[in-house]
Write an enzyme that holds these catalytic residues in place. Structure first.
Site, PDB file in Angstrom:
ATOM      1  N   GLY D 128       0.829  -1.199   0.000  1.00  0.00           N
ATOM      2  CA  GLY D 128       0.000   0.000   0.000  1.00  0.00           C
ATOM      3  C   GLY D 128       0.862   1.246   0.000  1.00  0.00           C
ATOM      4  O   GLY D 128       2.010   1.234   0.460  1.00  0.00           O
ATOM      5  N   CYS D 129       0.300   2.337  -0.521  1.00  0.00           N
ATOM      6  CA  CYS D 129       1.092   3.568  -0.653  1.00  0.00           C
ATOM      7  C   CYS D 129       1.498   4.091   0.717  1.00  0.00           C
ATOM      8  O   CYS D 129       2.665   4.431   0.950  1.00  0.00           O
ATOM      9  CB  CYS D 129       0.318   4.626  -1.440  1.00  0.00           C
ATOM     10  SG  CYS D 129      -1.321   5.008  -0.819  1.00  0.00           S
ATOM     11  N   TYR D 130       0.544   4.167   1.637  1.00  0.00           N
ATOM     12  CA  TYR D 130       0.874   4.650   2.974  1.00  0.00           C
ATOM     13  C   TYR D 130       1.792   3.677   3.710  1.00  0.00           C
ATOM     14  O   TYR D 130       2.703   4.084   4.437  1.00  0.00           O
ATOM     15  CB  TYR D 130      -0.403   4.859   3.796  1.00  0.00           C
ATOM     16  CG  TYR D 130      -0.885   6.275   3.851  1.00  0.00           C
ATOM     17  CD1 TYR D 130      -0.028   7.319   4.199  1.00  0.00           C
ATOM     18  CD2 TYR D 130      -2.212   6.595   3.573  1.00  0.00           C
ATOM     19  CE1 TYR D 130      -0.478   8.625   4.273  1.00  0.00           C
ATOM     20  CE2 TYR D 130      -2.668   7.907   3.647  1.00  0.00           C
ATOM     21  CZ  TYR D 130      -1.804   8.912   4.000  1.00  0.00           C
ATOM     22  OH  TYR D 130      -2.246  10.210   4.082  1.00  0.00           O
TER      23      TYR D 130
END
Lengths: 325, 325, 325, 325
Positions: D128-130
């Site tokens: 995931g990006c975060y």
């Protein structure tokens, strides 16, 4: 600006060395009047004829000006010059405090936590915008022993106007649009201000260690703080919300909402601080949004002026949202 | 920056009096290299060893520098110093032109309208960003006699980077976010540039009267012009579109679309100009969007460098959108 | 919202089929009250007990609702249903007008150009936001014969809220930030509204041909129009400014400034239209900025309510800037 | 899009049920090609002829699709379907995991922390990006025992495109410009992902307790995380920086800078993560910025495709900033 909208106040003078002689009204978006800016020096003289002077200079100037003005008029000082212990000034503001006795008698004007100033108050220190938000989000939870007092982490996100109308490349539109960055990490002068008044309000022996990281985000105005504290056993989302609601039940300028409803839009253009908190795992997350130019500066100053003059706290201040797109 | 991505070019030097000795690569977002900025003066000396110099100074400096450099290297000049008649400089640029014979021999480097420079060209005047957009939107329609030549109105909307990284209060985020305003109304130096090259391309006897009003809108980069001309009898949305498609059929950096698809997003980050037009009532509305830093400056300069060196027009330039969110 | 701030008005009901039963105050940023939304149908019944109903529905609904309500109460209609000739509705609004006699008697509520409605007025058509700006920028110059009446070009730039709170991908932040694009080129329904009332105000025989191109720019609110007209012989920047100043000398909600001071910031959050004009070459450039939610909608409606009730034009409206960052 | 710029890859098919039959190139900003979107069902069939399929569907679809495709082709899955323990899915994703044995064999594709996938890997879970940003900012500091493992606080600020092109009112420009707000407080599915891979990388017995609060700020793309950890005795700004520099010394897509140089602008439009950290009081503050569409999604996927195919990690990826205004 707010003074002229106040039913019981008259704006007697306004100073600006850059704009001496220019009309005050258009610059502040006011109804037409004949008032013109005077120099700062003339302001000191004019202060002999008024009840309250609102001072919005650098801390370094305020530390010299406020004691002089305070001989004749009460002062609400928007700088950081009267907020900390004298010993803290070299580290956090870069100068030795020249008026430690005035400092000792100054009142910290965050009325929701510290009430009205004593009758003989001459100088009210108007709190910093970030300090106001951080304290409103956390102080009741520490005072009610819902949060461990050890460490309080404050992550701040603010618009650009907090930094003023700067003629600097790094405040240009090109540099700030589509940008997020931190600044003054570990060195922002609101850090000791938050710690000092958390300790005072929550009556914690050692005072919490405060970590404060402000960030610039591409807004014109408004700020949001997200505070993190370790939850004490038994603290729940319900109990932290109840704590905030009890603390601010009679306070016209603090609104308690669910944490995901705390937002810049909820506060911008109004004199309100909007707070909300929850418990997730063993962490309390507590947020506060406010308009740095209102509850973070001008409208809080007006609350303090009202208190100094014995007027109702909300005189001259409307809680109606000014912007409801 | 684009030079370093070009398969056939080597960046030999870059000058900046403010940054002498600093590494070039990080400032331009380039792959690591050992190149460091030299002074402008050293740049003039270094130009003896290169084929082409791209000059990005003020017009006042360029008018002196370009003729000196042009003795050794060919020059692509991004300023306005070699775009107008000598007689126009006092009015529009505020100085007497010191090199009128170089000016007379300079080539206006808008390849979609004026093709490749003659073999012996020493100085190419890279067109202004707004002039590029205005000319691409209107010149074919005048040349094809679809529009009356009398009056051309150009309404421009641009992002802030056109104005450069300015350390001025009026370019700050607070002043520009949520703002629209016009500037240099009737006095922008691209006005005579548009008129001159419309007349040259469309071979109109008197040349159209050009009214140009640039506006600042809150973008970081990109610009859109909306041009208004009186339609000649028989001109239709179909015929104006056909005129544009014919003009740009073999041009890799101009894309013709429907007028409501001309937008900053369609062009930003690319070397493309995006044009579209329609007829409504007896008015032709014709629009062009481009990135002021690309087709309005750097990528157009690269087209001109390629032309000077006999390389393919698109060498080193990709038409892939760089930003496709 | 403005009604509740008005000293002489009481908000009796507010309708919203989506929000029946919900409290009105928080949605409109109002002081606490017990008022809750009723359905539109109940609104028609409740209108029997009030003096004025402000109608903010689609034109298609308003054309049916307004005549029914007008039997009991006076109506200020914010839609386009009572602004044009009956014959224009199929083309510009896509329906046959069902109440042509009410339409013929409706009053176009742009008080700065058309004064107060006749005593027996039942329906006031509140002007469109873009039409208000375009008319205020151009009508005095045509009436004073400074501009040729042949062709008026209106280039509009507006924020997004004019389009309402839309749940559509093309109104998302990602699509609109860093974007400029035109929409409804040649087909926006304010085009014939501008032409009709220019002709009426300026008493031009044939009426000017109006070309109107609205653009979306990344603002939350506010709009700016830039109008282009051919200057008549002798028109100067001074004479066009004088014409505007004469026209608006006694008008509290129109401010005349230099053309480069007309800006979204000057108007946003206020009930003001800000206008300015100049002559460049043989073209008049005239601009107007206003807040589409205020002078373009709600505050203009309040001016019309005041006129219908015989109250002072400015009752309940402050010209103080609400936002002065 | 990135695949088509890769010298060693050919884009064989692209699926979109909404756009079956439409040309792929213009939608992705690609050079002209004859490729057209196929349906998702056809995609499963077409996957028989290719080496790698990049899957960008919801987790709920991916959990079913990936095992089927993985029988023929290797899969890089951008959803969260193969990142957590099977037991975590009902709580964090709202469904029972239907392919627990594929899940157990999936490889978590964060190459800077976990290297290349084993030869026989069929499914790579693209982080995931975060989670990518949070892990890159904190994992080396935990692994090097500079931070106490007890509690890690992640405060995230992201642009809007992380949420996709949503046709929802709350993602409209009007709702998000000038706004900051938190969402999914305590409930974002990247929370257990961060905790799981911190534990795996830092080999902490119990794993840290992770508090993650994402905020929306008005950017189109890009995200910044600010992580807070308790510093172990002896940790200094120098030692935390050295830890990050050691961890990422040979990593082409992670850049270590001073904490106040970590910013959205530094990463947006590039495949880079930009990290920096300092110690203030007894707290480590560590930040990471990346482009959610690049290192947070597409360019990280390309790193994983390269690893699966035995190509150089950086093949097809440029570290040149694409946007250098």
């Amino acid at each position: 600006m707010l003074a002229t909208l106040h039913p019981d106040l008259t704006l007697v003078f306004a100073t600006s060395d850059k704009s001496v002689g220019e009309a005050v009204a258009p610059r502040l978006g006011l109804p037409a009047s004949t008032l013109r800016f005077t120099s700062h020096d003339d302001g000191v003289k004019l202060s002999r004829g008024v009840d309250v002077v609102v001072l919005a200079s650098s801390a370094e100037h305020a530390v010299k000006l406020a004691p002089v003005i305070a001989e004749h008029a009460r002062v609400v000082d928007l700088s950081g010059a009267f907020r900390l212990d004298a010993a803290a000034y070299p580290t956090w503001y870069g100068f030795e405090h020249a008026a430690p006795s005035d400092l000792a008698r100054a009142f910290y004007g965050l009325p929701e936590l510290f009430g009205a100033p004593p009758k003989d108050t001459r100088i009210v220190a108007n709190p910093g915008c970030y300090a106001t938000a951080a304290l409103l989000a956390t102080a009741p939870l520490l005072a009610d022993r819902l949060a461990e007092p050890g460490s309080v982490i404050i992550d701040g996100k603010s618009g650009i106007s907090g930094a003023g109308r700067r003629a600097e490349e790094r405040y240009s539109f090109v540099e700030l649009a589509e940008e997020v960055r931190a600044y003054k990490v570990g060195t922002h002068a609101h850090t000791p201000e938050i710690a000092r008044y958390l300790q005072r309000h929550a009556r914690v022996a050692d005072g919490p260690r405060v970590t404060f990281t402000p960030h610039l985000v591409p807004l014109r105005r408004g700020l949001v703080v997200t505070a993190y504290m370790t939850a004490r056993s038994g603290a729940t989302t319900e109990s932290v919300r109840a704590s905030l609601e009890k603390a601010y039940a009679q306070k016209p300028f603090v609104t308690v909402v669910g944490i995901e409803d705390v937002s810049a839009h909820a506060a911008t253009g109004t004199p309100l601080a909007v707070v909300g908190a929850c418990v997730t795992g063993d962490t309390i997350v507590s947020m506060c949004a406010l308009d740095n130019l209102m509850k973070g500066a001008a409208s809080q100053a007006m609350q303090n002026v009202n208190a100094l003059l014995g007027l109702p706290e909300a005189a001259g201040l409307s809680t109606s949202a000014r912007f409801a797109p």
